[in-house]
Scaffold this motif. Structure first.
Motif, PDB file in Angstrom:
ATOM      1  N   LEU A 162       0.926  -1.394  -0.097  1.00  0.00           N
ATOM      2  CA  LEU A 162       0.070   0.146   0.076  1.00  0.00           C
ATOM      3  C   LEU A 162       0.793   1.201   0.096  1.00  0.00           C
ATOM      4  CD1 LEU A 162      -3.011  -0.459   2.544  1.00  0.00           C
ATOM      5  CD2 LEU A 162      -3.047  -0.188   0.036  1.00  0.00           C
ATOM      6  N   GLY A 163       1.795   1.344   1.040  1.00  0.00           N
ATOM      7  CA  GLY A 163       2.819   2.399   0.725  1.00  0.00           C
ATOM      8  C   GLY A 163       3.574   2.734  -0.304  1.00  0.00           C
ATOM      9  N   LEU A 164       3.864   1.459  -1.068  1.00  0.00           N
ATOM     10  CA  LEU A 164       4.608   1.716  -2.281  1.00  0.00           C
ATOM     11  C   LEU A 164       3.692   2.079  -3.425  1.00  0.00           C
ATOM     12  CD1 LEU A 164       6.833  -1.716  -2.434  1.00  0.00           C
ATOM     13  CD2 LEU A 164       7.651   0.717  -2.022  1.00  0.00           C
ATOM     14  N   PHE A 165       2.581   1.659  -3.224  1.00  0.00           N
ATOM     15  CA  PHE A 165       1.475   2.176  -4.344  1.00  0.00           C
ATOM     16  C   PHE A 165       1.215   3.795  -4.017  1.00  0.00           C
ATOM     17  CE2 PHE A 165      -3.144   2.940  -5.407  1.00  0.00           C
ATOM     18  CZ  PHE A 165      -2.968   2.543  -6.768  1.00  0.00           C
ATOM     19  N   ALA A 166       0.959   3.968  -2.864  1.00  0.00           N
ATOM     20  CA  ALA A 166       0.652   5.444  -2.689  1.00  0.00           C
ATOM     21  C   ALA A 166       1.939   6.199  -3.021  1.00  0.00           C
ATOM     22  CB  ALA A 166       0.492   5.628  -1.298  1.00  0.00           C
ATOM     23  N   ALA A 167       3.013   5.802  -3.020  1.00  0.00           N
ATOM     24  CA  ALA A 167       4.267   6.792  -3.485  1.00  0.00           C
ATOM     25  C   ALA A 167       4.500   6.798  -4.825  1.00  0.00           C
ATOM     26  CB  ALA A 167       5.496   6.083  -2.586  1.00  0.00           C
ATOM     27  N   GLY A 168       4.143   5.500  -5.505  1.00  0.00           N
ATOM     28  CA  GLY A 168       4.379   5.431  -6.885  1.00  0.00           C
ATOM     29  C   GLY A 168       3.505   5.933  -7.979  1.00  0.00           C
ATOM     30  N   ARG A 169       2.224   5.882  -7.583  1.00  0.00           N
ATOM     31  CA  ARG A 169       1.315   5.939  -8.561  1.00  0.00           C
ATOM     32  C   ARG A 169       0.688   7.468  -8.723  1.00  0.00           C
ATOM     33  NH1 ARG A 169       1.009   3.591 -12.751  1.00  0.00           N
ATOM     34  NH2 ARG A 169      -1.154   3.611 -12.841  1.00  0.00           N
TER      35      ARG A 169
ATOM     36  N   VAL B   3      14.555   7.028  -8.876  1.00  0.00           N
ATOM     37  CA  VAL B   3      12.941   6.411  -9.272  1.00  0.00           C
ATOM     38  C   VAL B   3      12.725   7.525 -10.550  1.00  0.00           C
ATOM     39  CG1 VAL B   3      10.632   6.895  -9.210  1.00  0.00           C
ATOM     40  CG2 VAL B   3      12.113   5.830  -7.438  1.00  0.00           C
ATOM     41  N   GLU B   4      13.308   8.949 -10.531  1.00  0.00           N
ATOM     42  CA  GLU B   4      12.974   9.640 -11.751  1.00  0.00           C
ATOM     43  C   GLU B   4      13.818   9.325 -12.772  1.00  0.00           C
ATOM     44  OE1 GLU B   4      13.690  13.675 -10.410  1.00  0.00           O
ATOM     45  OE2 GLU B   4      11.870  13.695  -9.098  1.00  0.00           O
ATOM     46  N   ALA B   5      15.117   8.723 -12.552  1.00  0.00           N
ATOM     47  CA  ALA B   5      16.035   8.381 -13.492  1.00  0.00           C
ATOM     48  C   ALA B   5      15.589   7.166 -14.152  1.00  0.00           C
ATOM     49  CB  ALA B   5      17.556   8.169 -13.016  1.00  0.00           C
ATOM     50  N   LEU B   6      15.197   6.148 -13.516  1.00  0.00           N
ATOM     51  CA  LEU B   6      14.589   4.964 -13.827  1.00  0.00           C
ATOM     52  C   LEU B   6      13.110   5.142 -14.821  1.00  0.00           C
ATOM     53  CD1 LEU B   6      15.144   2.610 -10.698  1.00  0.00           C
ATOM     54  CD2 LEU B   6      16.500   2.488 -13.060  1.00  0.00           C
TER      55      LEU B   6
ATOM     56  N   PRO C  47       8.676   0.515 -16.052  1.00  0.00           N
ATOM     57  CA  PRO C  47       7.294   0.494 -15.714  1.00  0.00           C
ATOM     58  C   PRO C  47       7.376   0.637 -14.224  1.00  0.00           C
ATOM     59  CG  PRO C  47       7.643  -1.705 -16.159  1.00  0.00           C
ATOM     60  CD  PRO C  47       8.912  -1.039 -16.714  1.00  0.00           C
ATOM     61  N   TRP C  48       6.403   1.388 -13.668  1.00  0.00           N
ATOM     62  CA  TRP C  48       6.107   1.985 -12.070  1.00  0.00           C
ATOM     63  C   TRP C  48       6.269   0.852 -11.497  1.00  0.00           C
ATOM     64  CZ3 TRP C  48       2.655   0.504  -8.475  1.00  0.00           C
ATOM     65  CH2 TRP C  48       1.627  -0.288  -8.853  1.00  0.00           C
ATOM     66  N   TRP C  49       5.544  -0.561 -11.735  1.00  0.00           N
ATOM     67  CA  TRP C  49       5.618  -1.562 -10.646  1.00  0.00           C
ATOM     68  C   TRP C  49       6.892  -1.964 -10.613  1.00  0.00           C
ATOM     69  CZ3 TRP C  49       7.100  -6.325 -12.480  1.00  0.00           C
ATOM     70  CH2 TRP C  49       7.009  -6.321 -14.053  1.00  0.00           C
ATOM     71  N   ARG C  50       7.760  -2.186 -11.584  1.00  0.00           N
ATOM     72  CA  ARG C  50       9.136  -2.834 -11.665  1.00  0.00           C
ATOM     73  C   ARG C  50      10.047  -1.879 -10.691  1.00  0.00           C
ATOM     74  NH1 ARG C  50      11.844  -5.049 -16.964  1.00  0.00           N
ATOM     75  NH2 ARG C  50      10.368  -6.487 -16.102  1.00  0.00           N
ATOM     76  N   ILE C  51       9.911  -0.561 -10.819  1.00  0.00           N
ATOM     77  CA  ILE C  51      10.498   0.394 -10.124  1.00  0.00           C
ATOM     78  C   ILE C  51      10.529   0.363  -8.745  1.00  0.00           C
ATOM     79  CG2 ILE C  51      11.081   2.904  -9.707  1.00  0.00           C
ATOM     80  CD1 ILE C  51      10.343   3.207 -12.608  1.00  0.00           C
ATOM     81  N   GLN C  52       9.021   0.294  -8.393  1.00  0.00           N
ATOM     82  CA  GLN C  52       8.589   0.187  -6.962  1.00  0.00           C
ATOM     83  C   GLN C  52       9.189  -1.152  -6.224  1.00  0.00           C
ATOM     84  OE1 GLN C  52       8.011   3.615  -6.816  1.00  0.00           O
ATOM     85  NE2 GLN C  52       6.763   2.972  -5.083  1.00  0.00           N
ATOM     86  N   LEU C  53       8.917  -2.248  -7.073  1.00  0.00           N
ATOM     87  CA  LEU C  53       9.284  -3.583  -6.471  1.00  0.00           C
ATOM     88  C   LEU C  53      10.962  -3.921  -6.605  1.00  0.00           C
ATOM     89  CD1 LEU C  53       6.399  -6.062  -7.507  1.00  0.00           C
ATOM     90  CD2 LEU C  53       6.634  -4.769  -5.400  1.00  0.00           C
ATOM     91  N   GLY C  54      11.482  -3.278  -7.639  1.00  0.00           N
ATOM     92  CA  GLY C  54      12.875  -3.656  -8.114  1.00  0.00           C
ATOM     93  C   GLY C  54      13.895  -2.884  -7.076  1.00  0.00           C
ATOM     94  N   TYR C  55      13.452  -1.601  -7.100  1.00  0.00           N
ATOM     95  CA  TYR C  55      14.412  -0.700  -6.549  1.00  0.00           C
ATOM     96  C   TYR C  55      13.893  -0.118  -5.213  1.00  0.00           C
ATOM     97  CZ  TYR C  55      17.293   3.417  -5.584  1.00  0.00           C
ATOM     98  OH  TYR C  55      17.983   4.345  -5.017  1.00  0.00           O
ATOM     99  N   VAL C  56      12.692   0.539  -5.295  1.00  0.00           N
ATOM    100  CA  VAL C  56      12.262   1.284  -4.021  1.00  0.00           C
ATOM    101  C   VAL C  56      12.044   0.352  -2.933  1.00  0.00           C
ATOM    102  CG1 VAL C  56      10.415   2.616  -3.286  1.00  0.00           C
ATOM    103  CG2 VAL C  56      11.163   2.853  -5.384  1.00  0.00           C
TER     104      VAL C  56
END
Length: 261
Positions: free
Chosen positions: A82-89, A156-159, A165-174
């Motif tokens: 939920l926190g990753l979704f709120a921050a990334g979408r 995140v901005e660089a990626l 895709p946002w989900w890969r950024i959130q799960l793979g890096y964030v």
């Protein structure tokens, strides 16, 4: 070095007792009159139900530790995505998630548990999800704040500019970036969850009155604090050691991780 060793000892003692205690002690059954003084057969005396206090303490750790770990794990299992979704979408997702969770903050935790108990909703199957839900708002805020930290947002901005895709950024890096703050929060939040579960059991809102759970034992035998102190002080000390030991071990592990990085 001393604090690291102390932390592991404080954590290991209640955990080992909770896991191995039931196999060593067997079932806690009545063996005599209530609150008998210690003797050779019963080193810690008996409790309010006439059960051997040592056997009760050895069998009472698994319920409270198991419920605490289950509630904490469930809260992070939901709060982390939920926190990753709120921050990334974007702003709409952030507002929708955080404003919805703000409703949880309006309800006092113990009052919620008391209302559930008053309506007949008791036991671990209700208590664990309820406590997890009460922690969800705070956990989501910690994850969101970590994911929106300046150092994380730059990457995140660089990626994003690279077309990831946002989900890969959130799960793979964030998700890797928030491990440290989330681990620190989990170490301290374990004490909060343990307090809520212990308080609920202490007030008779969770497990039955004859449960060997450490919090229930403390509540049922509180009248005998001066005449049979061991049956109250020993489980209280074990609960305290669990909280302090978890925080010390978490701090040391995070410090070692920062050094290795």
């Amino acid at each position: 070095m001393v604090s690291r060793t102390l932390g592991w000892i404080l954590l290991a003692v209640p955990v080992l007792l909770a896991v191995a205690g039931p196999m060593v002690a067997g079932p806690a059954v009545s063996v005599g009159a209530p609150w008998q003084p210690p003797d050779s057969a019963h080193p810690l005396g008996t409790d309010v139900l006439g059960r051997d206090a040592l056997a009760v303490i050895l069998t009472g750790g698994l319920p409270v530790i198991g419920m605490t770990v289950a509630a904490l794990g469930l809260a992070y299992l939901v709060g982390l995505p939920l926190g990753l979704f709120a921050a990334g979408r974007g702003r709409w997702a952030d507002e929708a998630v955080m404003r919805s969770l703000d409703l949880v903050l309006a309800f006092p935790s113990l009052l919620v548990l008391m209302v559930l108990a008053a309506t007949g909703h008791r036991g671990p199957g209700v208590l664990v999800p309820a406590v997890a839900a009460l922690q969800l708002s705070a956990i989501t805020r910690v994850v969101r704040a970590s994911a929106l930290a300046p150092g994380c947002r730059t990457a995140v901005e660089a990626l994003t500019l690279q077309g990831r895709p946002w989900w890969r950024i959130q799960l793979g890096y964030v998700a890797r970036y928030v491990v440290g703050p989330v681990s620190t929060d989990a170490g301290s939040r374990l004490g909060v969850v343990l307090y809520l579960l212990a308080s609920a059991n202490f007030l008779g809102l969770g497990l039955p009155a004859d449960s060997p759970d450490w919090a229930v034992v403390i509540e049922r035998n509180s009248e005998a604090l001066y005449t049979a102190p061991a049956v109250v002080l020993v489980p209280a000390a074990l609960l305290m050691a669990l909280c302090v030991g978890t925080n010390l071990v978490t701090d040391r592990l995070l410090a070692a991780r920062r050094v290795s990085l």
